[in-house]
Design a protein around this motif. Structure first.
Motif, PDB file in Angstrom:
ATOM      1  N   PRO A 279       0.829  -1.205   0.000  1.00 17.69           N
ATOM      2  CA  PRO A 279       0.000   0.000   0.000  1.00 17.69           C
ATOM      3  C   PRO A 279       0.858   1.249   0.000  1.00 17.69           C
ATOM      4  CG  PRO A 279       0.013  -0.992   2.180  1.00 17.69           C
ATOM      5  CD  PRO A 279       0.717  -1.950   1.261  1.00 17.69           C
ATOM      6  N   ALA A 280       0.332   2.303  -0.640  1.00 16.41           N
ATOM      7  CA  ALA A 280       1.026   3.586  -0.612  1.00 16.41           C
ATOM      8  C   ALA A 280       0.990   4.117   0.807  1.00 16.41           C
ATOM      9  CB  ALA A 280       0.351   4.571  -1.572  1.00 16.41           C
ATOM     10  N   THR A 281       2.163   4.441   1.346  1.00 14.19           N
ATOM     11  CA  THR A 281       2.224   4.887   2.732  1.00 14.19           C
ATOM     12  C   THR A 281       2.651   6.333   2.884  1.00 14.19           C
ATOM     13  OG1 THR A 281       4.524   4.193   2.917  1.00 14.19           O
ATOM     14  CG2 THR A 281       2.854   2.566   3.465  1.00 14.19           C
ATOM     15  N   GLY A 282       3.097   6.927   1.772  1.00 14.08           N
ATOM     16  CA  GLY A 282       3.593   8.298   1.917  1.00 14.08           C
ATOM     17  C   GLY A 282       4.848   8.359   2.774  1.00 14.08           C
ATOM     18  N   ALA A 283       5.579   7.227   2.826  1.00 18.62           N
ATOM     19  CA  ALA A 283       6.730   7.173   3.724  1.00 18.62           C
ATOM     20  C   ALA A 283       7.870   8.078   3.260  1.00 18.62           C
ATOM     21  CB  ALA A 283       7.243   5.740   3.823  1.00 18.62           C
ATOM     22  N   ALA A 284       7.929   8.337   1.954  1.00 24.59           N
ATOM     23  CA  ALA A 284       8.992   9.214   1.473  1.00 24.59           C
ATOM     24  C   ALA A 284       8.743  10.625   1.960  1.00 24.59           C
ATOM     25  CB  ALA A 284       9.047   9.188  -0.054  1.00 24.59           C
ATOM     26  N   ARG A 285       9.735  11.256   2.525  1.00 19.62           N
ATOM     27  CA  ARG A 285       9.591  12.587   3.113  1.00 19.62           C
ATOM     28  C   ARG A 285      10.593  13.535   2.487  1.00 19.62           C
ATOM     29  NH1 ARG A 285       4.771  11.888   5.558  1.00 19.62           N
ATOM     30  NH2 ARG A 285       4.781   9.905   6.604  1.00 19.62           N
ATOM     31  N   SER A 286      10.268  14.784   2.547  1.00 19.47           N
ATOM     32  CA  SER A 286      11.238  15.777   2.126  1.00 19.47           C
ATOM     33  C   SER A 286      12.362  15.827   3.150  1.00 19.47           C
ATOM     34  CB  SER A 286      10.550  17.145   2.031  1.00 19.47           C
ATOM     35  OG  SER A 286       9.942  17.471   3.270  1.00 19.47           O
ATOM     36  N   PRO A 287      13.567  16.279   2.758  1.00 17.79           N
ATOM     37  CA  PRO A 287      14.696  16.292   3.682  1.00 17.79           C
ATOM     38  C   PRO A 287      14.357  17.051   4.957  1.00 17.79           C
ATOM     39  CG  PRO A 287      15.428  16.739   1.442  1.00 17.79           C
ATOM     40  CD  PRO A 287      13.938  16.736   1.404  1.00 17.79           C
ATOM     41  N   GLY A 288      14.687  16.425   6.078  1.00 27.54           N
ATOM     42  CA  GLY A 288      14.464  17.089   7.358  1.00 27.54           C
ATOM     43  C   GLY A 288      13.091  16.855   7.943  1.00 27.54           C
ATOM     44  N   SER A 289      12.160  16.280   7.196  1.00 29.66           N
ATOM     45  CA  SER A 289      10.824  16.078   7.746  1.00 29.66           C
ATOM     46  C   SER A 289      10.826  14.872   8.661  1.00 29.66           C
ATOM     47  CB  SER A 289       9.799  15.883   6.622  1.00 29.66           C
ATOM     48  OG  SER A 289      10.074  14.702   5.907  1.00 29.66           O
ATOM     49  N   ALA A 290       9.991  14.912   9.683  1.00 33.47           N
ATOM     50  CA  ALA A 290       9.931  13.830  10.668  1.00 33.47           C
ATOM     51  C   ALA A 290       9.064  12.704  10.159  1.00 33.47           C
ATOM     52  CB  ALA A 290       9.384  14.362  11.987  1.00 33.47           C
ATOM     53  N   ALA A 291       9.517  11.481  10.370  1.00 34.44           N
ATOM     54  CA  ALA A 291       8.712  10.314  10.001  1.00 34.44           C
ATOM     55  C   ALA A 291       7.562  10.166  10.974  1.00 34.44           C
ATOM     56  CB  ALA A 291       9.590   9.065  10.009  1.00 34.44           C
ATOM     57  N   ARG A 292       6.417   9.743  10.450  1.00 39.67           N
ATOM     58  CA  ARG A 292       5.242   9.554  11.286  1.00 39.67           C
ATOM     59  C   ARG A 292       4.994   8.080  11.500  1.00 39.67           C
ATOM     60  NH1 ARG A 292       2.518  12.860   7.355  1.00 39.67           N
ATOM     61  NH2 ARG A 292       2.823  15.044   7.799  1.00 39.67           N
ATOM     62  N   PRO A 293       4.312   7.735  12.568  1.00 37.91           N
ATOM     63  CA  PRO A 293       3.943   6.336  12.757  1.00 37.91           C
ATOM     64  C   PRO A 293       2.887   5.934  11.750  1.00 37.91           C
ATOM     65  CG  PRO A 293       2.911   7.702  14.444  1.00 37.91           C
ATOM     66  CD  PRO A 293       3.842   8.590  13.666  1.00 37.91           C
ATOM     67  N   PRO A 294       2.691   4.631  11.482  1.00 36.76           N
ATOM     68  CA  PRO A 294       1.658   4.199  10.549  1.00 36.76           C
ATOM     69  C   PRO A 294       0.287   4.615  11.027  1.00 36.76           C
ATOM     70  CG  PRO A 294       2.513   2.341  11.794  1.00 36.76           C
ATOM     71  CD  PRO A 294       3.394   3.510  12.086  1.00 36.76           C
ATOM     72  N   MET A 295      -0.667   4.718  10.072  1.00 36.56           N
ATOM     73  CA  MET A 295      -2.001   5.174  10.408  1.00 36.56           C
ATOM     74  C   MET A 295      -2.648   4.332  11.486  1.00 36.56           C
ATOM     75  SD  MET A 295      -3.631   6.130   6.737  1.00 36.56           S
ATOM     76  CE  MET A 295      -5.248   6.140   7.448  1.00 36.56           C
ATOM     77  N   ARG A 296      -2.488   3.038  11.403  1.00 34.14           N
ATOM     78  CA  ARG A 296      -3.120   2.157  12.375  1.00 34.14           C
ATOM     79  C   ARG A 296      -2.139   1.074  12.755  1.00 34.14           C
ATOM     80  NH1 ARG A 296      -9.214  -0.112  11.692  1.00 34.14           N
ATOM     81  NH2 ARG A 296      -8.469  -2.078  10.917  1.00 34.14           N
ATOM     82  N   HIS A 297      -2.004   0.826  14.069  1.00 29.71           N
ATOM     83  CA  HIS A 297      -1.065  -0.193  14.530  1.00 29.71           C
ATOM     84  C   HIS A 297      -1.483  -1.557  13.995  1.00 29.71           C
ATOM     85  CE1 HIS A 297       1.561  -2.509  17.004  1.00 29.71           C
ATOM     86  NE2 HIS A 297       0.558  -3.113  17.624  1.00 29.71           N
ATOM     87  N   LEU A 298      -0.558  -2.218  13.258  1.00 29.41           N
ATOM     88  CA  LEU A 298      -0.872  -3.503  12.654  1.00 29.41           C
ATOM     89  C   LEU A 298      -0.125  -4.625  13.354  1.00 29.41           C
ATOM     90  CD1 LEU A 298      -1.006  -2.719   8.841  1.00 29.41           C
ATOM     91  CD2 LEU A 298      -2.889  -3.373  10.331  1.00 29.41           C
ATOM     92  N   GLY A 299      -0.251  -4.680  14.677  1.00 19.68           N
ATOM     93  CA  GLY A 299       0.305  -5.792  15.418  1.00 19.68           C
ATOM     94  C   GLY A 299      -0.497  -7.055  15.166  1.00 19.68           C
ATOM     95  N   PRO A 300      -0.044  -8.196  15.691  1.00 15.07           N
ATOM     96  CA  PRO A 300      -0.740  -9.463  15.443  1.00 15.07           C
ATOM     97  C   PRO A 300      -2.207  -9.438  15.856  1.00 15.07           C
ATOM     98  CG  PRO A 300       1.414  -9.850  16.429  1.00 15.07           C
ATOM     99  CD  PRO A 300       1.192  -8.377  16.476  1.00 15.07           C
ATOM    100  N   GLU A 301      -2.525  -8.752  16.972  1.00 14.61           N
ATOM    101  CA  GLU A 301      -3.916  -8.715  17.418  1.00 14.61           C
ATOM    102  C   GLU A 301      -4.788  -7.954  16.427  1.00 14.61           C
ATOM    103  OE1 GLU A 301      -1.355  -7.679  19.184  1.00 14.61           O
ATOM    104  OE2 GLU A 301      -1.124  -9.163  20.786  1.00 14.61           O
ATOM    105  N   ARG A 302      -4.256  -6.833  15.900  1.00 17.72           N
ATOM    106  CA  ARG A 302      -5.041  -6.054  14.936  1.00 17.72           C
ATOM    107  C   ARG A 302      -5.187  -6.810  13.630  1.00 17.72           C
ATOM    108  NH1 ARG A 302      -9.058  -3.141  14.636  1.00 17.72           N
ATOM    109  NH2 ARG A 302      -8.270  -1.901  16.365  1.00 17.72           N
TER     110      ARG A 302
END
Length: 520
Positions: A279-302
């Motif tokens: 899926p497209a995550t928008g993970a690529a960021r402009s230089p210096g931008s802070a990475a964000r956590p994923p939209m929804r936690h996808l642990g085994p329970e989820r």
């Protein structure tokens, strides 16, 4: 049959035994007619195995007493264990315990996943100086194909050593390779049936990347793929594991867990080709931008919670479940081949999200949709979405590209005329907007509300056909307004979109209630 007996048979080395156990379990909880439909067998077959169990116990579901497990059967069971073990947190010890073999036997079975071969050496040379990333996976009756892209690390002639890979991603990669061992159960897939997969892969690739495939057998691939690794046999395919691990983080943990969850669900009943595109995550960021956590936690329970929702929706579509019905932990554990304790934890997540109501007797009730449910859900989406639209005007060029790709994917789905796929692409576009907005608490709320809408449609039994042209018109207008920096215009276009969708849903609800009971 006790839960312990069911669990033992559901882990049996013999696939036929595992299928019989699941069939009998469903017969006892759902009845022979529903169980037969769920497993794709006749009612007579379902009744036969249930009767054998009632008269002779669990032994009647096992292999003949004179037939011992062969070494090859045990090896196959070890290699496919990532697909059928009750939990994704398996280990060599838990696999050995489940099969009644030694850990050294498991280690020997995995030996093919440790030794290098000619194809692995060629791939190491072909990817030198470039960083591979997984784009998608295709599994048909003829082959398994892992699609990747090769990127050049920016600003470095000699790339740094790859960082340590998350252990959960290690397990996901073993699951990917195990998928080739069950593909013979998949019906034959025409070449044209895989074209949408390749369209999505090519679209998901970075414009400057080189596409590459790893194939368990020679497969038809698009001309856009210049680098190919074709395996001659299953041992060469399994030998790709150390190569994949050596390449570093091919996937982040969230999409790796999603891929693993979908593969495990598919492997229970592999009646069609498996396709998955990152899926497209928008993970690529402009230089210096802070990475964000994923939209929804996808642990085994989820992941398991999402599988439960999918199983309930499928049961509704097949007529086995209706709004107001009770769904037991036992039936879900049997269908999803996991433990009741894990199902219980996942059901609590779904209750918290408002998708199920837990009752006494280790069961949950599928909701009955009311007018208030629809009004409340759309009101929440209307308000939260408006905040997203205003905030999204601050998107970076990379985030704009991610949203634009989601809109392109929506337009391709719309061109096919498939209402269901277009609706799912519409939700993916909305999720991409939510992530691009930077509102990290609101994005997962919108995703949960989307799950509510999917459940509403399933429970109401609608032939849901919201106009495709209206979806395209609204989403294009929203994108253009945000792109021009006019957050208020985008928010107003969103409100119109949601109000129209709510009106349509309420009209369908009224029609469903007016429909005579039992009519379609």
């Amino acid at each position: 049959m006790s839960d312990r007996q069911f669990e033992a048979l559901s882990r049996d080395v013999d696939e036929a035994v595992r299928r019989r156990a699941r069939l009998v379990q469903d017969v006892l909880s759902l009845g022979p007619a529903r169980a037969a439909r769920a497993h794709g067998v006749t009612r007579q077959t379902a009744s036969k195995w249930a009767q054998r169990y009632r008269t002779g116990g669990a032994a009647q579901l096992s292999r003949p007493a004179h037939r011992r497990r062969t070494t090859e059967e045990l090896r196959h069971a070890v290699l496919t264990a990532p697909l059928w073990m009750p939990t994704t947190k398996w280990s060599s010890r838990s696999i050995a315990d489940a099969l009644g073999v030694s850990q050294s036997f498991v280690a020997r079975a995995w030996e093919a996943m440790r030794s290098g071969t000619a194809v692995s050496e060629d791939l190491t040379a072909a990817t030198a100086g470039r960083r591979p990333e997984v784009l998608g996976l295709l599994v048909t009756a003829e082959h398994a194909v892992l699609a990747l892209q090769l990127l050049r690390p920016p600003g470095r002639e000699d790339p740094a050593p790859p960082p340590r890979v998350d252990p959960a991603v290690h397990r996901s990669l073993r699951t990917v390779l195990a998928s080739d061992l069950v593909r013979r159960e998949v019906p034959a897939t025409p070449t044209t049936g895989t074209e949408p997969f390749w369209d999505e892969v090519v679209n998901a690739a970075d414009p400057d990347a080189t596409l590459m495939t790893l194939e368990s057998q020679a497969a038809p691939v698009p001309a856009e793929v210049p680098v190919r690794g074709v395996c001659r046999d299953v041992d060469e395919w399994l030998s790709l594991f150390p190569v994949l691990v050596g390449w570093g983080p091919l996937l982040s943990p969230a999409p790796a867990l999603q891929l693993e969850g979908e593969l495990r669900s598919w492997a229970r009943e592999p009646r069609r080709a498996f396709t998955w595109v990152r899926p497209a995550t928008g993970a690529a960021r402009s230089p210096g931008s802070a990475a964000r956590p994923p939209m929804r936690h996808l642990g085994p329970e989820r992941v398991l919670a999402d599988e439960i929702v999918a199983a309930i929706r499928q049961g509704i579509a097949e007529g086995r479940i209706a709004g107001g019905d009770r769904v037991t932990e036992r039936s879900l554990a049997g269908r999803l081949r996991t433990s009741r304790a894990q199902v219980r934890t996942a059901m609590r997540l779904l209750e918290r999200d408002g998708l199920l109501t837990i009752t006494t007797g280790h069961a949950a009730v599928v909701p009955v949709v009311t007018t208030n449910d629809v009004v409340e859900t759309y009101a929440a989406r209307r308000a939260l979405g408006a905040l997203v639209m205003r905030a999204a005007v601050r998107w970076s060029p990379q985030e704009r590209q991610s949203v634009g790709e989601s809109l392109d994917a929506l337009e391709r789905c719309a061109a096919t005329g498939d209402v269901h796929r277009t609706g799912e692409a519409d939700i993916a576009f909305q999720n991409a907007l939510a992530e691009a907005s930077g509102l990290v608490r609101i994005a997962p709320m919108l995703e949960v509300l989307a799950d509510h809408l999917r459940m509403f449609i399933a429970v109401m039994g609608l032939d849901y056909a919201y106009p495709i042209d209206a979806i395209l018109r609204d989403d294009r207008a929203i994108f253009e307004a945000i792109d021009s920096g006019d957050g208020e215009a985008a928010a107003e276009r969103w409100r119109v979109k949601i109000d129209d969708a709510a009106t349509y849903m309420l009209g369908q609800l009224a029609a469903a209630r007016a429909r005579p009971s039992g009519s379609t």
